[in-house]
Design an enzyme around this catalytic site. Sequence first.
Site, short mmCIF file in Angstrom:
data_model
loop_
_atom_site.label_atom_id
_atom_site.label_comp_id
_atom_site.label_asym_id
_atom_site.label_seq_id
_atom_site.Cartn_x
_atom_site.Cartn_y
_atom_site.Cartn_z
N ASN A 44 0.85 -1.38 0.10
CA ASN A 44 0.15 0.01 0.00
C ASN A 44 0.97 1.01 0.00
O ASN A 44 1.99 1.08 -0.44
CB ASN A 44 -0.96 0.11 1.17
N ASN A 46 -4.76 -8.55 9.10
CA ASN A 46 -3.58 -8.21 8.28
C ASN A 46 -3.01 -6.94 8.80
O ASN A 46 -3.78 -5.98 9.08
CB ASN A 46 -4.01 -7.98 6.88
N TYR A 57 -4.04 -3.01 -4.55
CA TYR A 57 -3.05 -2.84 -4.00
C TYR A 57 -1.96 -2.75 -5.21
O TYR A 57 -2.22 -2.83 -6.33
CB TYR A 57 -2.52 -3.81 -3.11
N MET A 78 -9.67 1.22 -3.62
CA MET A 78 -8.33 0.98 -4.17
C MET A 78 -7.30 2.05 -3.38
O MET A 78 -7.69 2.94 -2.75
CB MET A 78 -8.38 1.48 -5.63
N LYS A 79 -5.91 1.47 -3.61
CA LYS A 79 -4.93 2.49 -2.88
C LYS A 79 -4.59 3.36 -3.85
O LYS A 79 -4.63 3.57 -4.92
CB LYS A 79 -3.82 1.40 -2.49
N ASP A 118 -7.86 4.83 -0.53
CA ASP A 118 -7.17 4.50 0.66
C ASP A 118 -5.71 5.00 0.63
O ASP A 118 -4.96 4.50 -0.17
CB ASP A 118 -7.16 3.13 0.86
N ASN A 138 -3.60 4.79 3.58
CA ASN A 138 -3.08 4.17 4.84
C ASN A 138 -2.11 5.03 5.58
O ASN A 138 -1.02 4.60 5.85
CB ASN A 138 -2.07 2.87 4.05
N GLU A 189 -8.58 2.61 11.78
CA GLU A 189 -8.28 1.14 11.99
C GLU A 189 -7.08 0.93 12.60
O GLU A 189 -6.52 -0.24 12.86
CB GLU A 189 -8.25 0.56 10.26
N HIS A 192 -12.45 -2.45 9.86
CA HIS A 192 -11.03 -2.84 9.01
C HIS A 192 -11.07 -4.58 9.42
O HIS A 192 -11.46 -4.99 10.13
CB HIS A 192 -9.97 -2.28 9.16
N SER A 221 -14.08 -6.39 3.09
CA SER A 221 -13.83 -7.70 2.57
C SER A 221 -12.61 -7.82 1.64
O SER A 221 -12.38 -6.78 1.17
CB SER A 221 -15.06 -8.11 1.79
#
Length: 394
Positions: free
Chosen positions: A19, A52, A153, A180-181, A218, A220, A270, A327, A347
Site C-alpha cells: 500500500n 492483516n 494494492y 483502491m489504494k 485509501d 494508509n 483502523e 477494518h 472484505s
Amino acid sequence: MRIVSVKDAVVPISSAIANAYIDFSKMTASVVAVTVEAGDGKRATGFGFNSNGRYAQPGLLRERFIPRLLEAGGDALFHADGGLEPAGAWMAMMRNEKPGGHGDRSVAVGTLDMALWDAAAKLAGVPLWRLLADRFRGGQADEAAWVYAAGGYYHPGKGTEGLVEEMKRYLGLGYSVVKMKIGGAPGSAIKDALRDDVARIEAVLKLLGGDGSRLCVDVNGRFGLHAALSYAAALTPYKLRWYDEPLDPLDFATHATLAEHYGGPIATGENLFSAADARNLVRHAGLRPDRDVLQFDPALSYGLVEYIRILNVLQTHGWSPRRCVPHGGHQFALNIAVGLGLGGNESYPEVFAPFGGFADDTPVQDSRVRLPGIPGIGFEGKSDLYAVLQGLAE
C-alpha cells in the site's frame, strides 16, 4: 467453566503487494486455538487470528497472555445466561497491565478474545451474531451485512489496466462498492503522484459508470496536511464513498483541519486500538457523525470486549454504530456487524488468503451478505481457513 488448553502458531501471509506505506513481503499472523470446558461437560474449541497489517505476536502471547488465560476460571467465566463470559477471561489476561501503550499488546489480546467468542457461541450452539444480538441488542440482529471489496494494492508490473481488471472481478463476485489504494508512488512530487492517481481513479470510475459513491480510496496514513489537502481538492468533484486514512492516525488536529476543507466523507480509526483512543478521535479530530466512517478493528483492538466499550464511547458522543465499518475483512467483524447493528464490514476477496473473505456458501449480492447458521464465528464454513485452524487444534 475452565480453559483447558491454548495453542498458538505463526502463519505467513506474505505477498508482493504494497500500500502507500508498507509492503507485505514479510507479513505474518498469529493463529490460536482455545479449548473451553463448561461445567455441564460441554467442550468447545474456539479459533482466533490477528488482522492483516499487524505482525504475529508469539512472544506476547506465550510470555504473558496465554499463561494468564490458562489461570482464569470459576465464576468470572460464567455469563448470566449460563454460557461463557469472555469479559472475565479478558480481565484475567489484562491483569497487571498498565493503561496506555497499545499496539502489539492489543493485537495479542484481540487474537485470544476472538477465539473466546468463537468458543462461547459454540458452547451456546448458535452463530456468534445471534449470541451478540441476544446479549447486547435485545435479540435484534440485522438480516444481512453491507460489505465492500478492498483491494487495488500496488504490485510489481501492475498498471491501471490490471487495476481495472481486478475491480471488474470484484463486481463479478457481487460487490457493488470497491476500494483502491492511492498515494503509493514513492519519491514522486505530489503533483506527479496526484496526476497518476487521478488517472487511476477515473479508469475505475469509468468501470463503475461514473458513480463515485461506489468507490473508496485509501492512503494508509501516508500523507501530511499539504498532500492530504491537495488530494482532497482533486477528489471533491468525484463525490467518492470515502477518503480513507489520509493522515497519521494519531494526528487529530490535522484531521480536524482536513475536515474543515473536505466536505466528503473521511474514514479512519483502523490503527487506533482502545476506547480511550476512540474518545480522543471523536473529541479532537473534527470528524462529522453524519458522514464520516470509523474503522476500528475488533481483532486488533483488544478484541470484542474492548470494541463494545468503543461503541459505548461513540454513542455517548453522538455517533451511531451504523457509522462503524470495521477494518480487517474477517468473519469475526462480519458477525459483529450483523449482531450489533454496525454499518457494514470490509472484505478481501483476493488478498490475505486464507484469512480474507467469508464462508464458502455466503455469496455476496449487491454488496450484501447473509450469514450462515454455523455455531460460532463460522470458520468451519471457510474450507481453506479451517484447514489451517483445524491443524492447530489437532
